[in-house]
Enzyme design. Structure first.
Site, short mmCIF file in Angstrom:
data_model
loop_
_atom_site.label_atom_id
_atom_site.label_comp_id
_atom_site.label_asym_id
_atom_site.label_seq_id
_atom_site.Cartn_x
_atom_site.Cartn_y
_atom_site.Cartn_z
N CYS A 2 0.85 -1.19 0.00
CA CYS A 2 0.00 0.00 0.00
C CYS A 2 0.89 1.24 0.00
CB CYS A 2 -0.86 0.00 1.26
SG CYS A 2 -1.82 -1.50 1.44
N ARG A 26 2.64 2.54 -7.86
CA ARG A 26 2.93 1.36 -7.04
C ARG A 26 1.88 0.29 -7.20
NH1 ARG A 26 5.84 2.60 -2.04
NH2 ARG A 26 4.42 1.27 -0.91
N TRP A 73 -3.26 -1.75 -1.69
CA TRP A 73 -3.04 -2.97 -2.49
C TRP A 73 -3.48 -4.10 -1.56
CZ3 TRP A 73 -1.65 -4.68 -7.27
CH2 TRP A 73 -1.26 -6.02 -7.36
N ASN A 99 0.60 0.61 5.97
CA ASN A 99 1.21 -0.21 4.93
C ASN A 99 1.99 -1.31 5.61
OD1 ASN A 99 2.33 -1.31 2.62
ND2 ASN A 99 4.04 0.15 2.60
N GLY A 100 1.60 -2.56 5.33
CA GLY A 100 2.30 -3.69 5.96
C GLY A 100 1.36 -4.85 6.15
N GLU A 471 12.87 -21.72 -15.34
CA GLU A 471 12.61 -20.33 -14.96
C GLU A 471 13.79 -19.44 -15.33
OE1 GLU A 471 10.18 -18.68 -14.30
OE2 GLU A 471 10.97 -16.83 -13.43
N LYS A 475 13.49 -16.29 -17.93
CA LYS A 475 13.92 -14.93 -17.57
C LYS A 475 14.89 -14.38 -18.61
CE LYS A 475 11.45 -13.81 -15.08
NZ LYS A 475 10.53 -14.86 -15.01
N GLU A 478 13.18 -13.89 -22.15
CA GLU A 478 12.06 -12.94 -22.28
C GLU A 478 12.50 -11.48 -22.13
OE1 GLU A 478 8.79 -12.97 -19.53
OE2 GLU A 478 10.07 -13.58 -17.88
N HIS A 494 19.87 -36.85 -24.90
CA HIS A 494 18.79 -37.34 -25.78
C HIS A 494 18.45 -36.32 -26.84
CE1 HIS A 494 18.22 -40.81 -23.20
NE2 HIS A 494 18.29 -39.99 -22.16
N LYS A 593 2.09 -7.86 -18.92
CA LYS A 593 2.26 -8.30 -17.53
C LYS A 593 1.23 -9.37 -17.19
CE LYS A 593 3.92 -8.59 -13.48
NZ LYS A 593 5.16 -9.38 -13.33
C1 AGP Z 1 7.03 -14.47 -16.41
O1 AGP Z 1 8.19 -13.66 -16.27
C2 AGP Z 1 6.12 -13.92 -17.48
N1 AGP Z 1 5.79 -12.57 -17.24
C3 AGP Z 1 4.91 -14.83 -17.73
O2 AGP Z 1 5.37 -16.11 -18.08
C4 AGP Z 1 3.94 -14.99 -16.53
O3 AGP Z 1 4.56 -15.74 -15.51
C5 AGP Z 1 2.70 -15.76 -17.00
O4 AGP Z 1 2.06 -14.99 -17.99
C6 AGP Z 1 1.71 -16.08 -15.87
O5 AGP Z 1 1.25 -14.90 -15.28
P1 AGP Z 1 0.37 -15.03 -13.93
O6 AGP Z 1 1.28 -15.51 -12.86
O7 AGP Z 1 -0.12 -13.64 -13.68
O8 AGP Z 1 -0.73 -16.00 -14.19
#
Ligand code: AGP
Length: 598
Positions: A2, A26, A73, A99-100, A471, A475, A478, A494, A593
């Site tokens: 928040c 934020r 938030w 906030n917390g 992962e 990262k 992407e 393989h 996002k």
């Molecule tokens: C991860 O860095 C990406 N932004 C993307 O793979 C993301 O994790 C995926 O779209 C799932 O999003 P969510 O956790 O909001 O469901």
């Protein structure tokens, strides 16, 4: 997290609203303000965005020179007018913005209800004004009642308090959550971070841990909860607004990577009652579903579930779930989504519900669609994640899922109380371990510069660290656009190994867990083809150091923590590689996002 803002100055109503506008970046879901107008405490609050909030205000009511405001938030209690801050006591004399995350609010709330207090929200924060009121009813001053209240509540808290009892003061207190105060020609100010007060003063002080700060016209007084007073040490802020919004970091992503210790600390405070409600739904066939990084949290957790509590939980990519034609009879689906709005995951959840499955949601966004579709949900405490690449939300997903497995293990008898408590204690060490890793970020930065010219990379791990490898590869690809693939290390022979030629980058996640000895063989396979090997290893692992061209050490820990610890250097690697390659890590091309389309 928040955002809080307070001011004691001429033109307080409009400055209050402007201050909240500067906290918008934020992320928030509701907003509110309180002003002292003569003897009255005027409070306006609602769910929604600031601009629509302002358009609905009756300007005539908004008078006075002292006020506090809040952008919420949601962490406890869905977004709503009732749950928005400021929160008041029964007598409507005290207004608090917070906030917390308070850990022990439920038992305090029960006690206050028994003493006759009536609550209007489902938030943890609302216990603060009622606790202050209770202590004032026992004869304490506002300040002493505030001190006693903050000694009583456990958890993170940055608060600002105004009251008609002492209408010329703003009382602030800071524990873990950030709080800034400032003094300017026109007045005194407090806020969660610098952008909110920059237009009014650049003379600011970051409030030290566990300090009470009293703002009065022309003065700021600082003391601890024992009454010891401290000098106010102001600094002159020279940042521009954009840099200030990132807390001095160049991008949101790196700010959020460095927020991970706080995010984990707050997530570890999730009340057991919420975990147990979800754990009690988990029986029959159990599926873990998610997309992208959230799927990686599912995959990692499936290994932990087998290793920790001997339970089989099948990870499934959300977009594949319906087509997998899985049996959903007597089943539980754990749906993981930081946004709670990913269409693939919501679609999979609706499919599962149509077959009678029980749904447990794991999300970072209270009030999101996934929470309304779930029979129970757990909200991670990362705070809003602005960078498109998931970082702190991934680590807190793993932490929340580990906490859930621990409760499930205890409830099902798979874990004894001592086993549960031992692992819970180990999890409590996680924030400090992540801080240790972050303190050596320059080591990763150097490696990222070296690898920033690569066009391809393999990320390889075994066991739960297959998910870590996936992962790390996601990262890097992407945000730096280096073609990176994650694979089970045992899979290399393989097929993937055909791509390996001299200087081909192979990143191995090779901590000292049950798979370590086997992964050594995989490293040797790649080295024999001339691969350039970068290994993430456990501190002091001499053998791994010798066979790796470069390595990064994470603290020695129990196996359950390694997927979390080993992810952090991979996040940093991706971030720095992207910046060295001249790309904006916060806004990678082609990505959103939250992917709200199928
Ligand atoms: C991860 O860095 C990406 N932004 C993307 O793979 C993301 O994790 C995926 O779209 C799932 O999003 P969510 O956790 O909001 O469901």
């Amino acid at each position: 997290m928040c955002g809080i803002f307070g001011c004691l100055c001429e033109g307080a109503p409009s400055i209050l609203l402007q201050g909240l506008k500067r906290l918008e970046y934020r992320g928030y879901d509701s907003v509110g303000i309180a002003l002292i107008n003569g003897k009255d405490l005027v409070v306006e609050k609602n769910k929604g965005k600031i601009d629509e909030f302002i358009s609905g205000l009756d300007e005539a009511r908004l008078k006075g020179e002292i006020g506090v405001g809040h952008t919420r938030w949601a962490t406890h209690g869905a977004p709503s007018k009732e749950n928005a801050h400021p929160h008041l006591d029964c007598s409507k004399r005290i207004a608090v913005v917070h906030n917390g995350v308070l850990e022990n609010f439920l038992q305090i709330k029960e006690e206050l209800v028994r003493r006759g207090h009536t609550f209007s929200s489902r938030t943890d924060s609302e216990v603060i004004p009622h606790l202050i009121e209770e202590y004032m009813n026992e004869g304490l001053t506002l300040k002493d009642a505030l001190i006693k209240s903050m000694e009583r509540v456990k958890g993170s808290a940055a608060i600002a308090v105004i009251s008609t009892v002492e209408p010329n003061k703003i009382f602030c207190y800071r524990r873990e959550s950030p709080l800034i105060v400032g003094i300017g020609d026109n007045g005194v100010f407090c806020a969660s971070d610098i952008p909110a007060i920059m237009p009014y003063t650049r003379r600011v002080m970051v409030v030290p841990e566990d300090r009470l700060v009293i703002l009065e016209r022309g003065s700021i007084h600082v003391e601890d909860l024992k009454g010891v007073t401290y000098e106010t040490e102001f600094t002159e802020i020279t940042w521009d607004l954009e840099l200030a919004e990132k807390g001095g970091y160049p991008h949101f992503m790196i700010k959020e990577i460095f927020e991970q210790p706080r995010a984990i600390r707050d997530t570890l405070k999730i009340p057991t009652v919420f975990l147990d409600k979800a754990a009690r739904l988990m029986r029959g066939r159990i599926y873990l579903i998610g997309s992208g990084t959230s799927y990686h949290a599912c995959l990692s957790t499936s290994y932990t579930a087998s290793a920790l509590i001997d339970m089989e939980m099948r990870p499934v990519i959300s977009s594949e779930f319906a087509d997998a034609l899985l049996s959903l009879e007597d089943s539980t689906v754990i749906a993981v989504s930081q946004s709670g709005e990913t269409a693939d995951t919501l679609n999979a959840v609706k499919h599962a519900k149509s077959k009678g499955a029980r749904i447990v949601g794991i999300t970072n966004t209270l009030g999101s669609s996934i929470t309304t579709l779930s029979d129970a949900y757990i909200c991670t405490q990362s705070g809003p994640e602005i960078g498109v690449a998931a970082t702190k939300t991934f680590l807190t997903q793993l932490v929340a899922l580990d906490l859930l497995l621990l409760r499930l293990g205890l409830i099902s008898g798979k874990l004894s109380e001592p086993e549960h408590d031992l692992i819970t204690k180990e999890l409590s060490n996680l924030p400090g371990m992540v801080e240790q890793i972050l303190s050596r970020s320059n080591r990763v930065k150097d490696l990222a510069l070296k690898y920033s010219t690569k066009e391809n990379a393999f990320f390889l791990g075994r066991g739960a660290n297959v998910a870590t490898a996936l992962e790390g590869a996601l990262k890097l690809k992407e945000i730096s656009y280096i073609h990176a693939e994650g694979y089970p290390a045992g899979e290399s022979k393989h097929g993937p190994i055909s791509l390996v030629e001299p200087n081909f980058l192979c990143v191995f996640i090779a901590p000292r867990d049950r798979t370590r000895d086997r992964i050594i063989g995989n490293i040797m396979e790649m080295k024999a083809r001339g691969a350039e090997v970068f290994s993430v290893i456990t501190e002091g692992d001499k053998e791994l150091k010798e066979i790796s061209d470069e390595y990064f050490e994470v603290p020695i820990s129990s196996e359950i923590l390694y997927p979390i610890l080993c992810t952090v250097p991979l996040q940093l690697l991706a971030y720095y590689a992207a910046t060295f390659r001249g790309f904006d890590p916060d806004k990678p091309r082609n990505l959103a996002k939250s992917v709200t389309v199928l």
